[in-house]
Design a protein around this motif. Structure first.
Motif, mmCIF file in Angstrom:
data_model
loop_
_atom_site.group_PDB
_atom_site.id
_atom_site.type_symbol
_atom_site.label_atom_id
_atom_site.label_comp_id
_atom_site.label_asym_id
_atom_site.label_seq_id
_atom_site.Cartn_x
_atom_site.Cartn_y
_atom_site.Cartn_z
ATOM 1 N N HIS A 345 0.816 -1.221 0.000
ATOM 2 C CA HIS A 345 0.000 0.000 0.000
ATOM 3 C C HIS A 345 0.847 1.266 0.000
ATOM 4 O O HIS A 345 0.308 2.361 0.198
ATOM 5 N N TYR A 346 2.142 1.122 -0.210
ATOM 6 C CA TYR A 346 3.038 2.266 -0.070
ATOM 7 C C TYR A 346 2.664 3.409 -1.014
ATOM 8 O O TYR A 346 2.490 4.564 -0.584
ATOM 9 N N GLU A 347 2.542 3.125 -2.296
ATOM 10 C CA GLU A 347 2.254 4.181 -3.266
ATOM 11 C C GLU A 347 0.875 4.787 -3.042
ATOM 12 O O GLU A 347 0.689 6.001 -3.176
ATOM 13 N N GLU A 348 -0.083 3.934 -2.690
ATOM 14 C CA GLU A 348 -1.434 4.437 -2.413
ATOM 15 C C GLU A 348 -1.424 5.410 -1.236
ATOM 16 O O GLU A 348 -1.994 6.510 -1.311
ATOM 17 N N TYR A 349 -0.771 5.020 -0.152
ATOM 18 C CA TYR A 349 -0.709 5.884 1.031
ATOM 19 C C TYR A 349 0.022 7.195 0.718
ATOM 20 O O TYR A 349 -0.403 8.279 1.148
ATOM 21 N N ALA A 350 1.116 7.073 -0.010
ATOM 22 C CA ALA A 350 1.900 8.268 -0.335
ATOM 23 C C ALA A 350 1.061 9.259 -1.135
ATOM 24 O O ALA A 350 1.100 10.476 -0.892
ATOM 25 N N GLN A 351 0.285 8.757 -2.083
ATOM 26 C CA GLN A 351 -0.555 9.629 -2.907
ATOM 27 C C GLN A 351 -1.662 10.271 -2.087
ATOM 28 O O GLN A 351 -1.940 11.470 -2.220
ATOM 29 N N GLY A 364 -11.130 8.441 -6.139
ATOM 30 C CA GLY A 364 -11.760 7.152 -5.888
ATOM 31 C C GLY A 364 -12.810 7.196 -4.799
ATOM 32 O O GLY A 364 -13.191 6.166 -4.247
ATOM 33 N N GLY A 365 -13.295 8.378 -4.487
ATOM 34 C CA GLY A 365 -14.358 8.479 -3.499
ATOM 35 C C GLY A 365 -13.910 8.369 -2.057
ATOM 36 O O GLY A 365 -14.734 8.246 -1.161
ATOM 37 N N VAL A 366 -12.582 8.411 -1.794
ATOM 38 C CA VAL A 366 -12.076 8.272 -0.422
ATOM 39 C C VAL A 366 -11.976 9.641 0.226
ATOM 40 O O VAL A 366 -11.315 10.530 -0.304
ATOM 41 N N MET A 367 -12.633 9.811 1.359
ATOM 42 C CA MET A 367 -12.547 11.063 2.122
ATOM 43 C C MET A 367 -11.776 10.768 3.404
ATOM 44 O O MET A 367 -12.316 10.225 4.358
ATOM 45 N N ASP A 368 -10.493 11.087 3.412
ATOM 46 C CA ASP A 368 -9.643 10.740 4.546
ATOM 47 C C ASP A 368 -9.832 11.691 5.711
ATOM 48 O O ASP A 368 -9.832 12.917 5.548
ATOM 49 N N GLU A 369 -9.973 11.109 6.893
ATOM 50 C CA GLU A 369 -10.019 11.867 8.131
ATOM 51 C C GLU A 369 -8.589 12.215 8.561
ATOM 52 O O GLU A 369 -7.638 11.516 8.187
ATOM 53 N N PRO A 370 -8.417 13.274 9.335
ATOM 54 C CA PRO A 370 -7.073 13.618 9.813
ATOM 55 C C PRO A 370 -6.373 12.458 10.518
ATOM 56 O O PRO A 370 -5.167 12.256 10.352
ATOM 57 N N ALA A 377 0.762 8.390 7.277
ATOM 58 C CA ALA A 377 2.110 8.967 7.355
ATOM 59 C C ALA A 377 3.005 8.108 8.249
ATOM 60 O O ALA A 377 4.178 7.882 7.936
ATOM 61 N N ALA A 378 2.444 7.617 9.359
ATOM 62 C CA ALA A 378 3.203 6.738 10.253
ATOM 63 C C ALA A 378 3.527 5.423 9.564
ATOM 64 O O ALA A 378 4.631 4.876 9.715
ATOM 65 N N ALA A 379 2.566 4.905 8.774
ATOM 66 C CA ALA A 379 2.800 3.658 8.054
ATOM 67 C C ALA A 379 3.908 3.817 7.020
ATOM 68 O O ALA A 379 4.732 2.908 6.827
#
Length: 390
Positions: A345-351, A364-370, A377-379
């Motif tokens: 999931h590295y590239e996905e998380y980085a993006q 992709g419809g993802v609404m990330d919470e803080p 970022a920790a991952a």
């Protein structure tokens, strides 16, 4: 703007004290390097060639039984990911096969009253040789016998002799030392052991707080007294909590065929460990697979790897990024599972983190919470440390 309450601080007596206590108990710490495993080697089988020997054996098994193509199919990896994982595992086994080493004077060693002092001296000599050669793992130490066995004198004598022997031979205590304290059935044992560490520091001329330890969670009795208050109560000496799957499942009266790392009883214990030590800085480690290849048959070796990888993936999915390895073959499956997990999931998380930072709309419809962004970022940081990118 107009407000109704004139002096809010006056309405919140005790806030500053509570906030100071919060900051002390739950310090905001950045993700730091943590070994992906702890390798346990019985003291009578440990010498200066152990680390290199484990690496050579693991590398030989990898080359003979797991090609890059095999890895793609066998572990269900994308072809490009499998290529990267295979290259990284090969390089790791050739340069740093063991990240954390524990010389075992407990279950893996047994009761040998006439021999233990001699093996302590041999272990100290081997550690000194590894240090001189520049091959002492970044984290290292020993596991002493439990106070629950009824003989704390033997436990502390072994620790004392080992530390004294290493310091005499090296001239100082090399960085990365930690001692594992097993079968903590009584909360009082923790304080008693911490007091012994303080006495050893004074006797050896070490800086205050230099000696830290890992407690093992190996029984339901232990789970009942886990809480964040242990950290300040032990003067900051508690470095980690390690789960012991086989003693724990035996204590729960599980039948032998259910004594496994992914049993629900083990999940419960690990989750209690997580909630007890969340935010305290205490590292968590999972247990082991108590199996090794019964032969050098390709089918046998690869089936063991498949089982070990599935258990490691289970641990990783539950937020346990470290575990125990008990045989050279485990190094292959350990690094395969860990590297695949962090790369998947590295590239996905980085993006997604970049999108958040640049205030771009969700893809992709993802609404990330803080909180999710912080976790990603920790991952990424944890992945960089595990993969050797940091």
């Amino acid at each position: 703007m107009r407000v109704t309450l004139g002096d809010p601080p006056a309405l919140i007596p005790g806030f500053e004290q509570a906030h100071r206590e919060q900051s002390a108990a739950y310090p905001a710490t950045a993700v730091e390097w943590q070994p992906v495993h702890t390798v346990y080697v019985p003291a009578d089988r440990f010498d200066a060639g152990t680390v290199a020997g484990w690496g050579n054996t693991a590398l030989d098994l990898l080359r003979r039984h797991l090609s890059r193509k095999d890895m793609t199919r066998f572990f269900e990896m994308h072809e490009q990911t499998a290529r990267i994982v295979h290259e990284k595992v090969t390089a790791k086994l050739g340069t740093e096969p063991v990240e954390d080493l524990r010389v075992d004077f407990e279950d893996g060693y047994g009761l040998r009253p006439a021999e233990e002092d001699g093996h302590v001296a041999q272990a100290a000599e081997a550690v000194a040789a590894l240090h001189a050669d520049g091959t002492l793992p970044r984290r290292w130490g020993l596991r002493v016998k439990s106070f629950a066995d009824g003989d704390p004198v033997r436990s502390i004598r072994t620790l004392d002799g080992f530390l004294t022997g290493v310091i005499e031979r090296v001239g100082h205590l090399p960085e990365g030392f930690v001692v594992t304290f097993p079968k903590v059935l009584m909360k009082a044992y923790l304080g008693q052991f911490a007091d012994c560490l303080e006495a050893l520091e004074k006797g050896l001329g070490l800086a205050e707080g230099r000696l830290r330890f890992e407690m093992q969670v190996e029984a339901p009795q232990t789970v009942r007294f886990l809480d964040a208050g242990l950290v300040p109560a032990l003067g900051g000496r508690l470095a980690a909590a390690h789960f012991g799957v086989f003693d724990y499942t035996a204590s729960c009266s599980l039948p032998p065929h259910e004594q496994r790392l992914d049993h629900p009883a083990c999940d419960h214990a690990r989750h209690v460990m997580q909630t007890s030590f969340a935010g305290t800085g205490v590292e968590l480690s999972d247990g082991s697979l108590a199996a090794s290849p019964a032969s050098d048959d390709r089918y046998v070796v690869r089936n063991l790897w498949w089982r070990h990888v599935s258990l490691i993936r289970h641990s990783l999915s539950h937020g346990f990024y470290q575990g125990w390895d008990m045989h050279p073959s485990h190094l292959v499956s350990r690094y395969v599972a860990v590297y695949h997990f962090h790369l998947s999931h590295y590239e996905e998380y980085a993006q997604r983190v970049r999108d958040w930072e640049e205030r771009r709309g969700p893809e992709g419809g993802v609404m990330d919470e803080p909180a999710t962004v912080k976790t990603m970022a920790a991952a990424l940081r944890r992945a960089d440390l595990a993969l050797g990118n940091a």
